[in-house]
Design an enzyme around this catalytic site. Structure first.
Site, short mmCIF file in Angstrom:
data_model
loop_
_atom_site.label_atom_id
_atom_site.label_comp_id
_atom_site.label_asym_id
_atom_site.label_seq_id
_atom_site.Cartn_x
_atom_site.Cartn_y
_atom_site.Cartn_z
N ALA A 91 16.25 13.41 -4.28
CA ALA A 91 17.84 13.65 -3.91
C ALA A 91 18.73 12.09 -3.18
O ALA A 91 19.78 12.31 -3.42
CB ALA A 91 17.57 15.04 -2.85
N TYR A 139 12.88 12.31 -0.85
CA TYR A 139 13.34 11.05 -1.94
C TYR A 139 14.52 11.16 -3.43
O TYR A 139 15.57 9.96 -3.29
CB TYR A 139 12.40 10.60 -1.93
CG TYR A 139 11.87 8.50 -2.26
CD1 TYR A 139 11.72 7.90 -1.31
CD2 TYR A 139 11.64 8.80 -3.93
CE1 TYR A 139 11.63 6.46 -1.74
CE2 TYR A 139 11.35 7.18 -3.86
CZ TYR A 139 12.33 6.04 -3.34
OH TYR A 139 11.54 5.12 -3.51
N GLY A 184 15.28 -4.35 4.63
CA GLY A 184 13.50 -4.72 4.44
C GLY A 184 13.21 -5.82 3.84
O GLY A 184 12.83 -5.58 2.97
N SER A 186 11.27 -7.92 5.23
CA SER A 186 10.12 -8.02 5.59
C SER A 186 8.92 -7.98 4.98
O SER A 186 8.03 -8.92 5.14
CB SER A 186 10.61 -7.59 6.91
OG SER A 186 10.15 -5.94 6.46
P1 NDP Z 1 7.76 -1.55 1.67
O1 NDP Z 1 7.00 -0.46 2.43
O2 NDP Z 1 6.93 -3.19 1.24
O3 NDP Z 1 8.82 -2.44 2.83
C1 NDP Z 1 9.56 -1.87 3.89
C2 NDP Z 1 10.91 -2.37 4.24
O4 NDP Z 1 11.41 -1.60 4.18
C3 NDP Z 1 10.63 -2.69 5.19
O5 NDP Z 1 10.56 -4.16 5.00
C4 NDP Z 1 10.43 -2.42 6.22
O6 NDP Z 1 10.78 -2.52 7.69
C5 NDP Z 1 12.07 -1.99 5.44
N1 NDP Z 1 12.16 -0.80 6.23
C6 NDP Z 1 11.47 0.50 7.03
N2 NDP Z 1 13.10 2.05 6.83
C7 NDP Z 1 13.71 0.99 7.51
C8 NDP Z 1 14.36 1.05 8.62
N3 NDP Z 1 15.05 1.99 8.85
N4 NDP Z 1 15.88 -0.03 8.75
C9 NDP Z 1 15.59 -1.09 8.81
N5 NDP Z 1 14.75 -1.26 7.38
C10 NDP Z 1 13.78 -0.29 7.42
O7 NDP Z 1 8.71 -0.63 0.55
P2 NDP Z 1 8.47 -1.26 -1.22
O8 NDP Z 1 8.91 -2.71 -0.82
O9 NDP Z 1 8.04 -1.00 -1.20
O10 NDP Z 1 9.86 -0.73 -0.93
C11 NDP Z 1 11.20 -1.29 -0.95
C12 NDP Z 1 12.02 -0.37 -1.57
O11 NDP Z 1 12.17 -0.04 -3.15
C13 NDP Z 1 12.73 0.76 -1.37
O12 NDP Z 1 14.48 1.44 -1.07
C14 NDP Z 1 11.85 1.85 -2.30
O13 NDP Z 1 12.26 3.62 -1.95
C15 NDP Z 1 12.42 0.61 -3.29
N6 NDP Z 1 11.00 1.51 -4.47
C16 NDP Z 1 9.88 1.46 -4.26
C17 NDP Z 1 9.09 1.79 -5.17
C18 NDP Z 1 7.31 0.82 -5.47
O14 NDP Z 1 6.60 1.67 -6.33
N7 NDP Z 1 6.73 0.21 -3.89
C19 NDP Z 1 9.26 2.35 -6.73
C20 NDP Z 1 10.38 2.50 -6.29
C21 NDP Z 1 11.90 2.38 -5.52
P3 NDP Z 1 9.37 -3.18 8.70
O15 NDP Z 1 8.71 -4.22 7.79
O16 NDP Z 1 9.93 -3.65 10.13
O17 NDP Z 1 8.97 -1.80 8.58
#
Ligand code: NDP
Length: 242
Positions: free
Chosen positions: A155, A153, A8, A10
């Site tokens: 879990a 989420y 992730g 990107s």
């Molecule tokens: P975003 O929604 O901004 O970005 C999500 C990223 O994950 C993108 O790069 C997306 O790729 C990638 N992604 C999603 N599904 C898949 C998949 N099936 N396979 C490969 N890549 C995937 O999320 P955040 O940056 O906010 O979150 C990043 C992490 O931080 C996550 O694990 C989230 O749970 C965690 N988090 C975030 C918080 C927040 O407040 N933002 C708080 C606590 C935890 P693509 O661009 O190609 O779709």
């Protein structure tokens, strides 16, 4: 040069982690799922820092896609290995348990939790052979305290925390550390539908965090400076606990 894979990479937090690791001298493999355009922006940012990187598309929730992409990379890079893994890709599909659909549960568990197994068990082998490796997973405050509307989420993230602590003990002797970073509310696409002005009132620092602030903690855990830290979770949440 150490090679790091950021899932992730990107957008959001993953993008900042890619840039941070490039600054620290890693070659960064930027994984993405659907947003190649955004992954290319991340690669450009990595290169602007004087770093190197490459894109690697796969859906972390699909075992066959993970295996073919990672085994393909390993086949094509004899003599090299990925010594840093950042499990960052994640999604949320919020619903109250009473209304939660099977897909909402399964998609979130597959993307946030099962991906940990699919990816880690492939890359851990070379880390153990070389007696050097770092695994950092991005979990969440939701996995520590539980948040209403996020049973799936919470879990999944709690599951990754448990797996992190277990794996840390399996591989500690081989100089491979396994940790997690638990962000609170961070300003990214994932939180753009939330009302920051309302939520920030319950955060002691009175604001959402930035992706860069999360990336700093990941960068530290990946560095040599964190060589004696394993099986831990660092909270990056502006003081918001239970
Ligand atoms: P975003 O929604 O901004 O970005 C999500 C990223 O994950 C993108 O790069 C997306 O790729 C990638 N992604 C999603 N599904 C898949 C998949 N099936 N396979 C490969 N890549 C995937 O999320 P955040 O940056 O906010 O979150 C990043 C992490 O931080 C996550 O694990 C989230 O749970 C965690 N988090 C975030 C918080 C927040 O407040 N933002 C708080 C606590 C935890 P693509 O661009 O190609 O779709």
């Amino acid at each position: 040069m150490k090679i790091a894979l950021v899932t992730g990479g990107s957008r959001g937090i993953g993008r900042s982690i890619c840039v941070k690791l490039a600054e620290a001298g890693h070659h960064v493999i930027i994984n993405y799922h659907s947003r190649k355009d955004e992954a290319e922006v991340t690669l450009k940012m990595v290169q602007e820092k004087g770093g190197t990187g490459e894109l690697l598309a796969f859906d972390v929730s699909r075992q066959n896609e993970v295996e073919s992409a990672l085994n393909g990379w390993i086949e094509g890079h004899k003599g090299e290995y990925i010594s840093v893994l950042v499990n960052n890709a994640g999604i949320r599909k919020d619903a109250l348990v009473m209304w939660m659909k099977d897909d909402e549960w399964n998609d979130v568990i597959n993307t946030n939790l099962n991906s940990f197994l699919f990816i880690t068990r492939i890359l851990i082998k070379d880390m153990l052979i070389h007696k050097s490796g770092r695994i950092v997973s991005v979990v969440s405050l939701s996995g520590i305290k539980g948040l209403p509307g996020q049973a799936n989420y919470s879990a999944a993230k709690a599951g990754v925390i448990g797996a992190t602590k277990a794996l840390a003990q399996e591989v500690a002797k081989k100089n491979v550390t396994v940790n997690a970073v638990a962000p609170g509310f961070i300003r990214t696409d994932m939180t753009k539908d939330m009302d920051e002005s309302q939520i920030k009132a319950m955060i002691p620092m009175n604001r959402f965090g930035t992706p860069e602030e999360v990336a700093e903690a990941v960068g530290f855990l990946v560095s040599e400076k964190a060589s004696y830290i394993t099986g831990n979770v660092i909270n990056v949440n502006g003081g918001l606990y239970t």
